[in-house]
Scaffold this motif. Structure first.
Motif, PDB file in Angstrom:
ATOM      1  N   ARG A 185     -33.176 -41.403   1.204  1.00 31.83           N
ATOM      2  CA  ARG A 185     -33.505 -40.780  -0.452  1.00 31.83           C
ATOM      3  C   ARG A 185     -34.406 -42.822  -0.830  1.00 31.83           C
ATOM      4  O   ARG A 185     -33.441 -43.092  -0.323  1.00 31.83           O
ATOM      5  CB  ARG A 185     -33.189 -39.881  -1.722  1.00 31.83           C
ATOM      6  CG  ARG A 185     -31.590 -40.681  -1.924  1.00 31.83           C
ATOM      7  CD  ARG A 185     -30.966 -39.803  -2.662  1.00 31.83           C
ATOM      8  NE  ARG A 185     -29.919 -40.326  -2.847  1.00 31.83           N
ATOM      9  CZ  ARG A 185     -29.700 -40.917  -4.864  1.00 31.83           C
ATOM     10  NH1 ARG A 185     -30.826 -41.465  -4.989  1.00 31.83           N
ATOM     11  NH2 ARG A 185     -28.654 -41.666  -5.254  1.00 31.83           N
ATOM     12  N   ARG A 186     -34.860 -42.264  -1.568  1.00 33.10           N
ATOM     13  CA  ARG A 186     -35.939 -44.057  -2.108  1.00 33.10           C
ATOM     14  C   ARG A 186     -34.187 -44.051  -3.214  1.00 33.10           C
ATOM     15  O   ARG A 186     -34.483 -43.102  -4.420  1.00 33.10           O
ATOM     16  CB  ARG A 186     -37.088 -43.534  -2.810  1.00 33.10           C
ATOM     17  CG  ARG A 186     -37.835 -44.697  -3.399  1.00 33.10           C
ATOM     18  CD  ARG A 186     -38.775 -45.687  -2.278  1.00 33.10           C
ATOM     19  NE  ARG A 186     -39.542 -44.969  -1.867  1.00 33.10           N
ATOM     20  CZ  ARG A 186     -40.058 -45.706  -0.706  1.00 33.10           C
ATOM     21  NH1 ARG A 186     -39.155 -46.969  -0.632  1.00 33.10           N
ATOM     22  NH2 ARG A 186     -41.404 -45.346  -0.170  1.00 33.10           N
ATOM     23  N   LEU A 187     -34.045 -45.269  -3.322  1.00 32.28           N
ATOM     24  CA  LEU A 187     -33.051 -45.348  -4.176  1.00 32.28           C
ATOM     25  C   LEU A 187     -33.806 -45.740  -5.041  1.00 32.28           C
ATOM     26  O   LEU A 187     -34.578 -47.613  -4.986  1.00 32.28           O
ATOM     27  CB  LEU A 187     -32.004 -46.641  -3.632  1.00 32.28           C
ATOM     28  CG  LEU A 187     -31.327 -46.529  -2.199  1.00 32.28           C
ATOM     29  CD1 LEU A 187     -30.237 -47.090  -1.699  1.00 32.28           C
ATOM     30  CD2 LEU A 187     -30.316 -44.684  -3.068  1.00 32.28           C
ATOM     31  N   LYS A 188     -33.240 -46.262  -6.920  1.00 33.89           N
ATOM     32  CA  LYS A 188     -33.663 -46.705  -7.648  1.00 33.89           C
ATOM     33  C   LYS A 188     -32.633 -47.781  -7.999  1.00 33.89           C
ATOM     34  O   LYS A 188     -31.779 -47.794  -7.687  1.00 33.89           O
ATOM     35  CB  LYS A 188     -33.616 -46.011  -8.616  1.00 33.89           C
ATOM     36  CG  LYS A 188     -34.125 -44.988  -8.620  1.00 33.89           C
ATOM     37  CD  LYS A 188     -34.588 -43.571 -10.058  1.00 33.89           C
ATOM     38  CE  LYS A 188     -33.021 -43.230  -9.931  1.00 33.89           C
ATOM     39  NZ  LYS A 188     -32.937 -42.664 -10.563  1.00 33.89           N
ATOM     40  N   PRO A 189     -32.692 -49.113  -8.212  1.00 36.19           N
ATOM     41  CA  PRO A 189     -32.324 -50.488  -8.520  1.00 36.19           C
ATOM     42  C   PRO A 189     -30.922 -49.784  -9.565  1.00 36.19           C
ATOM     43  O   PRO A 189     -30.098 -50.142  -9.639  1.00 36.19           O
ATOM     44  CB  PRO A 189     -32.843 -50.726  -9.365  1.00 36.19           C
ATOM     45  CG  PRO A 189     -34.614 -51.230  -9.070  1.00 36.19           C
ATOM     46  CD  PRO A 189     -34.741 -49.566  -8.879  1.00 36.19           C
ATOM     47  N   SER A 190     -31.188 -48.149 -10.718  1.00 36.14           N
ATOM     48  CA  SER A 190     -30.006 -47.987 -10.848  1.00 36.14           C
ATOM     49  C   SER A 190     -29.369 -47.558 -10.523  1.00 36.14           C
ATOM     50  O   SER A 190     -27.527 -47.721 -10.222  1.00 36.14           O
ATOM     51  CB  SER A 190     -30.271 -47.120 -12.413  1.00 36.14           C
ATOM     52  OG  SER A 190     -31.106 -46.098 -11.751  1.00 36.14           O
ATOM     53  N   ASP A 191     -28.951 -47.061  -9.098  1.00 37.51           N
ATOM     54  CA  ASP A 191     -28.613 -46.694  -8.228  1.00 37.51           C
ATOM     55  C   ASP A 191     -27.704 -47.209  -7.555  1.00 37.51           C
ATOM     56  O   ASP A 191     -26.488 -47.512  -7.004  1.00 37.51           O
ATOM     57  CB  ASP A 191     -29.031 -45.747  -7.099  1.00 37.51           C
ATOM     58  CG  ASP A 191     -30.008 -44.404  -7.714  1.00 37.51           C
ATOM     59  OD1 ASP A 191     -29.565 -43.747  -8.361  1.00 37.51           O
ATOM     60  OD2 ASP A 191     -31.405 -44.148  -6.512  1.00 37.51           O
ATOM     61  N   SER A 235     -30.200 -55.866  -0.647  1.00 38.45           N
ATOM     62  CA  SER A 235     -31.096 -55.627  -1.293  1.00 38.45           C
ATOM     63  C   SER A 235     -32.216 -57.278  -0.353  1.00 38.45           C
ATOM     64  O   SER A 235     -32.046 -57.206  -0.217  1.00 38.45           O
ATOM     65  CB  SER A 235     -31.040 -56.510  -2.465  1.00 38.45           C
ATOM     66  OG  SER A 235     -30.399 -58.118  -2.204  1.00 38.45           O
TER      67      SER A 235
END
Length: 155
Positions: free
Chosen positions: A8-14, A46
């Motif tokens: 899944r596409r990760l968000k920075p908050s993940d 990152s």
């Protein structure tokens, strides 16, 4: 074997930096790297090639700490963590399945510890024949013939 779920596409908050994971779990950064080297957790890199961890790794590391305190080996912990899903945060149901598997081992260890505690101040069956009671507990060193070590406690 079913195909692995699509990442899944990760968000920075993940994602959480290693220092934050250390603060949240109480582990040192070097301990987190140790568990990473053992492949018990896996960082995400990152864009700047810094290691980041999923928020769910806080639970995985907490599980490792609890499991070690309960006496599970790293191999046992690794086997349990391998049961968790890839590509998604484990659910309460996932953790309950692991808990049920561990409960069986814990019950066995509790029984072993109870048996050991209850027999400890008697003969431990080491085959030493050096105590006055050995003639009563272990005449002619019969336990020594069963193998090395504390035969009565090891069963």
């Amino acid at each position: 074997m079913p195909p692995a779920p699509a990442p899944r596409r990760l968000k920075p908050s993940d994602l959480v930096p290693i220092g934050e994971i250390a603060r949240r779990t109480g582990l040192s950064v070097s301990a987190i790297r140790f568990y990473e080297n053992k492949r018990l957790i896996e960082p995400v890199r990152s864009g700047g090639n810094q290691r980041r961890f999923l928020r769910s790794d806080i639970r995985r590391l907490s599980f490792i700490l609890i499991a070690q305190r309960l006496g599970l080996s790293l191999a046992e912990i690794e086997a349990e963590l391998a049961k968790l899903p890839l590509g998604r945060t484990p659910t309460a149901r996932d953790w309950e399945a692991i808990s049920a598997a561990i409960r069986v081992r814990l019950d066995q260890r509790i029984a072993d510890l109870t048996r050991t505690r209850d027999r400890l101040d008697g003969c431990i069956g080491c085959g030493c024949l050096s105590l006055e009671h050995c003639a009563i507990w272990n005449p002619q060193d019969r336990l020594g013939g069963e193998g090395p070590g504390p035969r009565k406690l090891l069963g």
